[in-house]
Design an enzyme around this catalytic site. Structure first.
Site, PDB file in Angstrom:
ATOM      1  N   CYS A  65      -2.134   7.160   9.070  1.00 47.25           N
ATOM      2  CA  CYS A  65      -1.125   6.393   9.819  1.00 47.25           C
ATOM      3  C   CYS A  65      -1.769   5.231  10.551  1.00 47.25           C
ATOM      4  O   CYS A  65      -2.772   5.401  11.234  1.00 47.25           O
ATOM      5  CB  CYS A  65      -0.484   7.260  10.904  1.00 47.25           C
ATOM      6  SG  CYS A  65       0.492   8.604  10.308  1.00 47.25           S
TER       7      CYS A  65
ATOM      8  N   CYS B  93      -1.702  -0.211  15.949  1.00 47.06           N
ATOM      9  CA  CYS B  93      -1.528  -0.144  14.494  1.00 47.06           C
ATOM     10  C   CYS B  93      -2.202  -1.324  13.800  1.00 47.06           C
ATOM     11  O   CYS B  93      -1.991  -2.481  14.158  1.00 47.06           O
ATOM     12  CB  CYS B  93      -0.038  -0.129  14.151  1.00 47.06           C
ATOM     13  SG  CYS B  93       0.270  -0.027  12.377  1.00 47.06           S
TER      14      CYS B  93
ATOM     15  N   GLU C 198       0.821  -1.201   0.000  1.00 47.38           N
ATOM     16  CA  GLU C 198       0.000   0.000   0.000  1.00 47.38           C
ATOM     17  C   GLU C 198       0.853   1.249   0.000  1.00 47.38           C
ATOM     18  O   GLU C 198       1.892   1.311   0.655  1.00 47.38           O
ATOM     19  CB  GLU C 198      -0.910   0.018   1.222  1.00 47.38           C
ATOM     20  CG  GLU C 198      -2.088  -0.897   1.022  1.00 47.38           C
ATOM     21  CD  GLU C 198      -2.990  -0.932   2.232  1.00 47.38           C
ATOM     22  OE1 GLU C 198      -4.086  -0.355   2.185  1.00 47.38           O
ATOM     23  OE2 GLU C 198      -2.596  -1.541   3.232  1.00 47.38           O
TER      24      GLU C 198
ATOM     25  N   CYS D   5       2.804  -3.526  17.367  1.00 49.68           N
ATOM     26  CA  CYS D   5       2.301  -2.339  18.050  1.00 49.68           C
ATOM     27  C   CYS D   5       0.777  -2.459  18.158  1.00 49.68           C
ATOM     28  O   CYS D   5       0.091  -2.717  17.166  1.00 49.68           O
ATOM     29  CB  CYS D   5       2.689  -1.082  17.269  1.00 49.68           C
ATOM     30  SG  CYS D   5       4.478  -0.967  17.001  1.00 49.68           S
TER      31      CYS D   5
ATOM     32  N   ASN E  28      -5.586   7.230  14.792  1.00 53.04           N
ATOM     33  CA  ASN E  28      -6.587   6.918  13.783  1.00 53.04           C
ATOM     34  C   ASN E  28      -7.250   5.613  14.186  1.00 53.04           C
ATOM     35  O   ASN E  28      -6.616   4.558  14.161  1.00 53.04           O
ATOM     36  CB  ASN E  28      -5.930   6.797  12.409  1.00 53.04           C
ATOM     37  CG  ASN E  28      -5.299   8.118  12.001  1.00 53.04           C
ATOM     38  OD1 ASN E  28      -5.970   9.153  11.983  1.00 53.04           O
ATOM     39  ND2 ASN E  28      -4.011   8.108  11.719  1.00 53.04           N
TER      40      ASN E  28
ATOM     41  N   CYS F 290       3.749   8.417   0.963  1.00 58.45           N
ATOM     42  CA  CYS F 290       4.033   7.531   2.089  1.00 58.45           C
ATOM     43  C   CYS F 290       4.096   6.108   1.530  1.00 58.45           C
ATOM     44  O   CYS F 290       3.109   5.600   1.019  1.00 58.45           O
ATOM     45  CB  CYS F 290       2.905   7.677   3.112  1.00 58.45           C
ATOM     46  SG  CYS F 290       3.050   6.533   4.489  1.00 58.45           S
TER      47      CYS F 290
ATOM     48  N   LEU G 209       7.613   6.925  19.328  1.00 64.73           N
ATOM     49  CA  LEU G 209       7.772   6.705  20.772  1.00 64.73           C
ATOM     50  C   LEU G 209       6.515   6.121  21.409  1.00 64.73           C
ATOM     51  O   LEU G 209       6.558   5.086  22.062  1.00 64.73           O
ATOM     52  CB  LEU G 209       8.124   8.019  21.466  1.00 64.73           C
ATOM     53  CG  LEU G 209       9.601   8.384  21.546  1.00 64.73           C
ATOM     54  CD1 LEU G 209       9.761   9.639  22.390  1.00 64.73           C
ATOM     55  CD2 LEU G 209      10.435   7.247  22.140  1.00 64.73           C
TER      56      LEU G 209
ATOM     57  N   CYS H 266       3.804  -6.416   8.583  1.00 67.65           N
ATOM     58  CA  CYS H 266       4.818  -5.916   9.521  1.00 67.65           C
ATOM     59  C   CYS H 266       4.989  -6.929  10.647  1.00 67.65           C
ATOM     60  O   CYS H 266       4.014  -7.478  11.138  1.00 67.65           O
ATOM     61  CB  CYS H 266       4.374  -4.574  10.102  1.00 67.65           C
ATOM     62  SG  CYS H 266       5.606  -3.811  11.190  1.00 67.65           S
TER      63      CYS H 266
ATOM     64  N   GLY I  39       5.097  -1.791   7.460  1.00 64.90           N
ATOM     65  CA  GLY I  39       6.419  -2.375   7.663  1.00 64.90           C
ATOM     66  C   GLY I  39       7.344  -1.531   8.516  1.00 64.90           C
ATOM     67  O   GLY I  39       7.076  -0.372   8.811  1.00 64.90           O
TER      68      GLY I  39
ATOM     69  N   SER J 289      10.870   6.343   9.173  1.00 66.02           N
ATOM     70  CA  SER J 289      10.329   6.256  10.530  1.00 66.02           C
ATOM     71  C   SER J 289      10.575   4.858  11.094  1.00 66.02           C
ATOM     72  O   SER J 289      10.351   3.861  10.408  1.00 66.02           O
ATOM     73  CB  SER J 289       8.824   6.539  10.481  1.00 66.02           C
ATOM     74  OG  SER J 289       8.243   6.385  11.746  1.00 66.02           O
TER      75      SER J 289
HETATM   76  N1  SAH Z   1       7.300   0.882  11.566  1.00 63.37           N
HETATM   77  C1  SAH Z   1       7.606   2.268  11.424  1.00 63.37           C
HETATM   78  C2  SAH Z   1       6.876   2.977  10.307  1.00 63.37           C
HETATM   79  C3  SAH Z   1       5.376   2.768  10.170  1.00 63.37           C
HETATM   80  S1  SAH Z   1       4.307   3.547  11.298  1.00 63.37           S
HETATM   81  C4  SAH Z   1       7.396   2.991  12.743  1.00 63.37           C
HETATM   82  O1  SAH Z   1       6.906   2.378  13.680  1.00 63.37           O
HETATM   83  O2  SAH Z   1       7.756   4.158  12.864  1.00 63.37           O
HETATM   84  C5  SAH Z   1       4.269   5.241  10.958  1.00 63.37           C
HETATM   85  C6  SAH Z   1       3.721   6.061  12.129  1.00 63.37           C
HETATM   86  O3  SAH Z   1       2.329   5.817  12.336  1.00 63.37           O
HETATM   87  C7  SAH Z   1       4.377   5.700  13.460  1.00 63.37           C
HETATM   88  O4  SAH Z   1       4.820   6.856  14.096  1.00 63.37           O
HETATM   89  C8  SAH Z   1       3.267   5.053  14.269  1.00 63.37           C
HETATM   90  O5  SAH Z   1       3.457   5.289  15.622  1.00 63.37           O
HETATM   91  C9  SAH Z   1       2.043   5.741  13.724  1.00 63.37           C
HETATM   92  N2  SAH Z   1       0.819   4.977  13.915  1.00 63.37           N
HETATM   93  C10 SAH Z   1       0.658   3.652  13.884  1.00 63.37           C
HETATM   94  N3  SAH Z   1      -0.638   3.327  14.081  1.00 63.37           N
HETATM   95  C11 SAH Z   1      -1.298   4.483  14.224  1.00 63.37           C
HETATM   96  C12 SAH Z   1      -2.672   4.808  14.414  1.00 63.37           C
HETATM   97  N4  SAH Z   1      -3.603   3.857  14.475  1.00 63.37           N
HETATM   98  N5  SAH Z   1      -3.007   6.107  14.502  1.00 63.37           N
HETATM   99  C13 SAH Z   1      -2.076   7.075  14.380  1.00 63.37           C
HETATM  100  N6  SAH Z   1      -0.769   6.817  14.188  1.00 63.37           N
HETATM  101  C14 SAH Z   1      -0.386   5.536  14.115  1.00 63.37           C
END
Ligand code: SAH
Length: 363
Positions: free
Chosen positions: A344, A120, A93, A117, A301, A106, A222, A113, A166, A198
């Protein structure tokens, strides 16, 4: 795979060697590189300035494009999401985000992945596989061709963020290779200075990146100011806890250019990580490590079945004010493309049934 050579992932010198192995002169390699990378053509048959026999030969042994566009979604705010499939049928995507002065693309570094987390949606896919340099480059080509027409030079600058599906630092070699291909002035000419990678915090690779010349900018996700909470939200923290992560950031900081900042991203989860106390803890953590940085607050989100809600605007503002009162530059990121699952943390190969979906044929 398909044994064919994927030409979109080759640097210009590699393209020259490739055509040399076919007994062709070097200028054919330059022609081919420009056709794929500058004119963004995705089929050898469209490179009509190449002799027909040579095109036939290329069709036998190589590929100008491997990603197939499955669907395209257009958000009310102009954001576009592309759901594509690799040659082995895995989802990829990419999101195109138009802004006044620049466009941001993006892109994904992996299909799915491996990190888990909890906030996510991509985590729910698990790791399908890492993408090749060619598959990374193609994502940018598809987005630019769709936005402006095949080969049309974008009217604004293009920024890239490795913030799609990823963990980019678990695919660093292919990622850096893709960036080298895209930086070529005879190609798309998108230089690393326009790229932000990132990471959830793969400490050894942060150190590697610090040692890379012509590197992209770095952002660190973070999501929590303490190990206790971060272990819960981002299990990678158990492997590389905050102190180790921030020590690596300190090493990276030494390589920053004068105007460059390290970015910390902090997803705001209602009632989980958004209290006044947590804002103070976050400020203290960053100040203790004295890193030249800024913080991006990202409103969560929401997406079924994630168990979180976004913090209210007032909460986000208050959190920001506390950070700023402690000397930390803080920005609030406006979510884009939420209505089409392009924001995101929402990339999970979703086929929405919205009327914003536009089916397009194979490339
Ligand atoms: N794996 C990498 C890049 C992908 S995530 C990383 O972790 O940085 C890109 C950004 O989206 C990250 O800062 C993550 O914290 C944020 N993110 C993930 N899920 C989210 C969500 N549901 N709502 C808002 N931001 C989110």
């Amino acid at each position: 795979m398909d044994k064919a050579v994927q030409l979109t992932g080759l640097t210009r010198p590699e393209m020259l060697s490739f055509v040399e192995t076919l007994g062709e002169p070097a200028y054919r390699g330059r022609q081919l590189f420009a056709a794929l990378q500058n004119r963004r053509l995705r089929s050898f048959d469209d490179i009509t300035d190449l002799p027909k026999d040579f095109r036939g030969q290329l069709n036998e042994i190589a590929r100008a494009a491997t990603l197939k566009i499955e669907s395209r979604y257009v958000s009310d705010d102009g954001t576009r999401r592309y759901l594509m499939k690799t040659h082995d049928s895995l989802p990829v995507e990419t999101v195109f985000i138009p802004e006044e002065r620049r466009d941001t693309i993006c892109f994904s570094s992996q299909s799915g992945c491996p990190l888990q987390c909890t906030f996510c949606l991509t985590a729910q896919l698990g790791l399908l596989r890492s993408l090749t340099a060619g598959e990374i480059v193609e994502q940018i080509q598809v987005a630019l061709n769709d936005a402006y027409g095949v080969g049309v030079k974008p009217p604004r600058g293009t920024n890239l963020v490795a913030m799609g599906a990823g963990e980019p630092l678990l695919n660093l070699d292919q990622l850096l290779k893709a960036l080298r291909v895209m930086a070529d002035p005879q190609g798309m000419h998108i230089v690393p200075n326009r790229v932000t990678v990132s990471t959830a915090g793969v400490v050894p690779r942060i150190l590697d990146l610090a040692n890379t010349s012509d590197r992209p900018h770095l952002a660190i996700s973070l999501a929590a100011p303490t190990d206790e909470l971060r272990n819960e939200l981002m299990p990678i923290n158990k492997r590389w806890p905050l102190d180790e992560l921030l020590s690596a950031c300190k090493v990276f900081e030494k390589t920053l250019k004068p105007a460059e900042r390290l970015t910390f991203e902090y997803v705001m989860l209602d009632g989980v990580n958004d209290s006044d106390e947590q804002a103070r803890q976050l400020a203290n953590l960053l100040n203790r490590h004295t890193i030249k940085s800024k913080v991006n607050l990202i409103p969560h989100n929401a997406a079924d079945p994630l168990p979180y809600q976004p913090s209210s605007d007032e909460r986000v503002d208050r959190f920001k004010n506390i950070l700023e009162s402690k000397g930390i530059h803080t920005y609030v990121r406006r979510p884009r493309g939420r209505d089409i699952f392009a924001a995101c943390g929402q990339l999970a190969a979703r086929q929405t049934t919205l009327n914003t979906r536009i089916q397009i044929g194979a490339n």
